[in-house]
Design a protein around this motif. Structure first.
Motif, PDB file in Angstrom:
ATOM      1  N   PHE A 306       0.844  -1.207   0.000  1.00 11.18           N
ATOM      2  CA  PHE A 306       0.000   0.000   0.000  1.00 11.18           C
ATOM      3  C   PHE A 306       0.874   1.250   0.000  1.00 11.18           C
ATOM      4  CE2 PHE A 306      -2.227   3.436   2.224  1.00 11.18           C
ATOM      5  CZ  PHE A 306      -3.395   3.512   1.486  1.00 11.18           C
ATOM      6  N   PHE A 307       2.039   1.162   0.654  1.00  9.42           N
ATOM      7  CA  PHE A 307       2.957   2.296   0.755  1.00  9.42           C
ATOM      8  C   PHE A 307       4.122   2.201  -0.237  1.00  9.42           C
ATOM      9  CE2 PHE A 307       0.969   2.061   4.987  1.00  9.42           C
ATOM     10  CZ  PHE A 307       0.502   3.358   5.103  1.00  9.42           C
ATOM     11  N   ASN A 308       3.960   1.359  -1.256  1.00 10.40           N
ATOM     12  CA  ASN A 308       4.988   1.222  -2.293  1.00 10.40           C
ATOM     13  C   ASN A 308       6.339   0.824  -1.705  1.00 10.40           C
ATOM     14  OD1 ASN A 308       3.029   2.269  -4.126  1.00 10.40           O
ATOM     15  ND2 ASN A 308       3.607   4.335  -3.516  1.00 10.40           N
ATOM     16  N   ALA A 309       6.318  -0.006  -0.668  1.00 14.18           N
ATOM     17  CA  ALA A 309       7.546  -0.370   0.025  1.00 14.18           C
ATOM     18  C   ALA A 309       7.834  -1.862  -0.029  1.00 14.18           C
ATOM     19  CB  ALA A 309       7.463   0.090   1.489  1.00 14.18           C
ATOM     20  N   GLU A 310       7.114  -2.608  -0.881  1.00 13.31           N
ATOM     21  CA  GLU A 310       7.264  -4.048  -0.872  1.00 13.31           C
ATOM     22  C   GLU A 310       8.605  -4.518  -1.414  1.00 13.31           C
ATOM     23  OE1 GLU A 310       4.770  -3.270  -4.611  1.00 13.31           O
ATOM     24  OE2 GLU A 310       5.574  -2.211  -2.890  1.00 13.31           O
ATOM     25  N   SER A 311       9.302  -3.681  -2.208  1.00 15.30           N
ATOM     26  CA  SER A 311      10.564  -4.099  -2.799  1.00 15.30           C
ATOM     27  C   SER A 311      11.776  -3.598  -2.025  1.00 15.30           C
ATOM     28  CB  SER A 311      10.654  -3.602  -4.248  1.00 15.30           C
ATOM     29  OG  SER A 311      10.594  -2.185  -4.294  1.00 15.30           O
ATOM     30  N   LEU A 312      11.564  -2.932  -0.878  1.00 10.70           N
ATOM     31  CA  LEU A 312      12.687  -2.447  -0.091  1.00 10.70           C
ATOM     32  C   LEU A 312      13.465  -3.606   0.509  1.00 10.70           C
ATOM     33  CD1 LEU A 312      11.207   0.629   1.837  1.00 10.70           C
ATOM     34  CD2 LEU A 312      12.599   0.632  -0.230  1.00 10.70           C
ATOM     35  N   GLY A 313      14.798  -3.488   0.502  1.00 10.25           N
ATOM     36  CA  GLY A 313      15.658  -4.486   1.115  1.00 10.25           C
ATOM     37  C   GLY A 313      16.172  -4.016   2.462  1.00 10.25           C
ATOM     38  N   ARG A 314      17.079  -4.771   3.036  1.00  3.77           N
ATOM     39  CA  ARG A 314      17.623  -4.473   4.360  1.00  3.77           C
ATOM     40  C   ARG A 314      18.250  -3.080   4.397  1.00  3.77           C
ATOM     41  NH1 ARG A 314      21.341  -9.619   5.638  1.00  3.77           N
ATOM     42  NH2 ARG A 314      21.892  -8.324   7.429  1.00  3.77           N
ATOM     43  N   LYS A 315      17.910  -2.319   5.443  1.00  2.22           N
ATOM     44  CA  LYS A 315      18.444  -0.986   5.720  1.00  2.22           C
ATOM     45  C   LYS A 315      18.047   0.054   4.680  1.00  2.22           C
ATOM     46  CE  LYS A 315      22.518  -0.641   7.581  1.00  2.22           C
ATOM     47  NZ  LYS A 315      23.986  -0.707   7.806  1.00  2.22           N
ATOM     48  N   GLU A 316      17.145  -0.296   3.760  1.00  2.39           N
ATOM     49  CA  GLU A 316      16.681   0.680   2.785  1.00  2.39           C
ATOM     50  C   GLU A 316      15.491   1.455   3.345  1.00  2.39           C
ATOM     51  OE1 GLU A 316      17.936  -1.090  -1.526  1.00  2.39           O
ATOM     52  OE2 GLU A 316      15.958  -1.610  -0.769  1.00  2.39           O
ATOM     53  N   LYS A 317      15.224   2.611   2.756  1.00  2.00           N
ATOM     54  CA  LYS A 317      14.106   3.435   3.224  1.00  2.00           C
ATOM     55  C   LYS A 317      13.543   4.239   2.064  1.00  2.00           C
ATOM     56  CE  LYS A 317      17.076   7.285   4.704  1.00  2.00           C
ATOM     57  NZ  LYS A 317      17.494   8.117   5.855  1.00  2.00           N
ATOM     58  N   VAL A 318      12.322   4.717   2.234  1.00  2.00           N
ATOM     59  CA  VAL A 318      11.688   5.588   1.250  1.00  2.00           C
ATOM     60  C   VAL A 318      11.042   6.752   2.005  1.00  2.00           C
ATOM     61  CG1 VAL A 318       9.560   4.209   1.293  1.00  2.00           C
ATOM     62  CG2 VAL A 318      10.008   5.734  -0.623  1.00  2.00           C
ATOM     63  N   GLU A 319      11.262   7.955   1.529  1.00  3.40           N
ATOM     64  CA  GLU A 319      10.699   9.147   2.156  1.00  3.40           C
ATOM     65  C   GLU A 319       9.238   9.317   1.728  1.00  3.40           C
ATOM     66  OE1 GLU A 319      12.404  10.867   4.376  1.00  3.40           O
ATOM     67  OE2 GLU A 319      14.222   9.682   4.027  1.00  3.40           O
ATOM     68  N   ILE A 320       8.367   9.675   2.672  1.00  2.00           N
ATOM     69  CA  ILE A 320       6.962   9.916   2.379  1.00  2.00           C
ATOM     70  C   ILE A 320       6.530  11.221   3.041  1.00  2.00           C
ATOM     71  CG2 ILE A 320       6.480   7.443   2.246  1.00  2.00           C
ATOM     72  CD1 ILE A 320       5.066   7.682   4.957  1.00  2.00           C
ATOM     73  N   SER A 321       5.369  11.706   2.661  1.00  2.00           N
ATOM     74  CA  SER A 321       4.776  12.887   3.300  1.00  2.00           C
ATOM     75  C   SER A 321       3.401  12.515   3.823  1.00  2.00           C
ATOM     76  CB  SER A 321       4.655  14.043   2.298  1.00  2.00           C
ATOM     77  OG  SER A 321       5.926  14.512   1.901  1.00  2.00           O
ATOM     78  N   ILE A 322       3.110  12.942   5.043  1.00  2.00           N
ATOM     79  CA  ILE A 322       1.771  12.752   5.603  1.00  2.00           C
ATOM     80  C   ILE A 322       1.185  14.128   5.882  1.00  2.00           C
ATOM     81  CG2 ILE A 322       2.104  10.440   6.520  1.00  2.00           C
ATOM     82  CD1 ILE A 322       2.859  11.569   9.164  1.00  2.00           C
ATOM     83  N   ILE A 323      -0.080  14.294   5.543  1.00  2.00           N
ATOM     84  CA  ILE A 323      -0.744  15.595   5.629  1.00  2.00           C
ATOM     85  C   ILE A 323      -1.957  15.468   6.548  1.00  2.00           C
ATOM     86  CG2 ILE A 323      -1.933  17.405   4.345  1.00  2.00           C
ATOM     87  CD1 ILE A 323      -0.365  16.496   1.870  1.00  2.00           C
TER      88      ILE A 323
END
Length: 527
Positions: A306-323
């Motif tokens: 749902f957060f487009n994070a299913e392909s992240l590996g170990r120690k990886e991250k993706v920046e998001i914004s919450i409003i």
């Protein structure tokens, strides 16, 4: 021994004991103080979403007081573990262990080397690393040597360019937060996967691949056309070696179609721990200790996509914004460094302070360590912001009491029918029954909110506290079509309307307006 404890003989006895343990761990201080840190073997049942230790649930009719005084009864955890093997299997599920630690942290610490057991009948819900080259999840499988290369969860019809384009379409739709259940045109699909997508750079190859993708060639069923004959024509064209590879675009660009739901179900109606994903655009997170205290919350594997994070590996991250209320707060989704990495959403203290201000009583309860907040019912509602990648609007959802809902329904019925008037004919009975089922009403308002979907009117904004949580609920299907009882989907079949709009929809009995028609009238007459 006269007081020897007897082992459980059925799964129903086990479930009863698990429920009892979760009650006693909250209320029995002596059991928490003396034994919580001693338990190592924990058992989890997804059906009731509860954990409990083997030594407690393996004996008949166990409770906290009996357990506190079990000395001299011959109680032995090895015996209970042997009995529980009839229904449970030990499984390394890091997300479950994390959830257990967070829940029990309200009452004390558990052993660091605690182990999790799950029901054999629920094993399919907890896939784990098999020792091969892939890690199986509900949404995809990831090559461990190339963690960012994600292969589709859906069963594509082949390995042709048409199939790669379709998979790219799904990924692109999801990353942009587009509702997969909407109706597209052929041209809109083409704009989402233009020439060059999936390394298809030759115009002739691209044209043929798009023709094949839209067609039923080789058993493909990726799309449902409003006019099925067009798909049949495209199938004939795809199989014709003398085809015109641009024919699909020049002749059918405005034709309407939908993506086959069997390929878009990977985020719909998914529940995991305190999370629930209702659609590609909406997810709910139940409030718990992590939200209040730890500036973030865990994200189970089933929820990552749902957060487009299913392909992240170990120690990886993706920046998001919450409003929230037009204020943007930076956040991120990050993976830890474990062999089977766990994921968390992390935000700064300023957003945690917003949550605390909105839920002061729940926050106070957490600080007092009296009981878990898991059962309070309050939730964070995440809404994907269209056309903005990794951006989510957050609303606070507070449960409305069933009595308040019932009072509203009775008030509406009194106004519609009068205090002495009978219910009316069968059509009105079915329609009003469905619209006013308290459970369906609560679920519909939880999904849609309390503002009129036609004009935007909100009772609380105009009337203050008296109008809080009030709105009428309308059945989108004309009542005259309801010949018998049917299953209602609160998300699709029920929508909130203000009193004015609701009356206008139903004003002419033989002409019930659709929401679109009503909005059209509003647009015309308000210019």
């Amino acid at each position: 021994m006269l007081n020897r404890l007897l082992l459980v003989e059925s799964l129903e006895e086990v479930k009863k004991n698990i429920i009892q343990f979760n009650h006693d761990v909250e209320t029995n201080e002596e059991m928490r103080r003396r034994f919580l840190s001693h338990f190592r073997q924990w058992y989890y049942i997804k059906e009731i979403d509860m954990f409990a230790p083997s030594k407690f649930i393996g004996y008949k009719e166990m409770n906290g007081d009996r357990y506190n005084n079990k000395d001299g009864t011959g109680a032995d955890g090895r015996n209970t573990e042997l009995a529980l093997k009839n229904w449970f299997i030990k499984k390394d599920v890091p997300d479950l262990l994390t959830e257990l630690q967070e829940r029990m942290s309200l009452y004390g610490k558990i052993k660091k080397n605690s182990q999790i057991h799950i029901l054999k009948s629920e094993e399919q819900y907890f896939p784990i690393e098999t020792g091969g080259s892939t890690v199986q999840t509900d949404s995809a499988y990831i090559d461990k040597n190339s963690p960012k290369v994600i292969k589709p969860a859906v069963n594509l019809k082949g390995n042709a360019n048409a199939d790669f384009l379709f998979n790219s379409l799904l990924e692109n739709i999801k990353s942009r937060g587009i509702d997969t259940n909407k109706e597209f045109t052929v041209e809109e699909i083409a704009e989402l996967i233009p020439l060059g997508t999936a390394d298809v750079t030759n115009p002739a190859t691209y044209g043929y691949s798009m023709t094949s993708m839209f067609s039923k060639q080789k058993g493909r069923d990726y799309f449902i056309f409003q006019n099925p004959e067009i798909q049949e024509e495209l199938t004939l064209l795809a199989n014709n070696p003398k085809r015109n590879n641009s024919f699909w675009r020049t002749n059918y660009s405005n034709e309407k179609l939908m993506i086959n739901p069997k390929y878009t179900g990977w985020t719909n109606n998914v529940k995991s721990f305190s999370w629930e994903v209702l659609s590609d655009l909406i997810a709910f997170k139940g409030l718990d200790k992590s939200v209040f205290i730890h500036n973030g919350t865990g994200i189970p594997k089933e929820i990552r996509n749902f957060f487009n994070a299913e392909s992240l590996g170990r120690k990886e991250k993706v920046e998001i914004s919450i409003i929230h209320e037009q204020v943007e707060y930076p956040a991120r989704i990050e993976m830890d460094n474990q062999p089977s990495p766990r994921s968390r959403m992390v935000w700064k203290a300023d957003f945690s302070n917003v949550i605390k201000r909105n839920f002061p009583n729940e926050y106070s309860t957490i600080l007092d360590n009296e009981k878990s907040s898991d059962g309070i019912g309050a939730k964070l509602k995440f809404l994907k912001v269209r056309n903005a990648v990794n951006t989510y609007k957050i609303e606070f959802v507070v449960p409305v009491s069933g009595q308040l809902i019932q009072d509203d329904l009775e008030a509406e019925d009194t106004e519609y029918n009068g205090p002495q008037r009978a219910e009316g004919n069968a059509v009105m009975y079915y329609g009003r029954r469905y619209e006013r089922d308290p459970i369906n009403r609560i679920l519909a308002l939880e999904y849609h909110g309390h503002s009129c979907v036609a004009c935007g009117f909100n009772f609380e904004e105009v009337y203050g506290e008296r109008g809080k949580d009030y709105i009428e609920v309308h059945h989108v299907k004309p009542l005259s079509t309801l010949k018998a009882e049917m299953v209602i989907d609160p998300k699709k079949d029920l929508v909130p309307l203000c009193s004015n709009c609701h009356r206008m929809v139903h004003r002419k009995k033989d002409e019930v307006l659709s929401i679109e028609d009503l909005q059209g009238l509003l647009n015309v007459n308000m210019k």
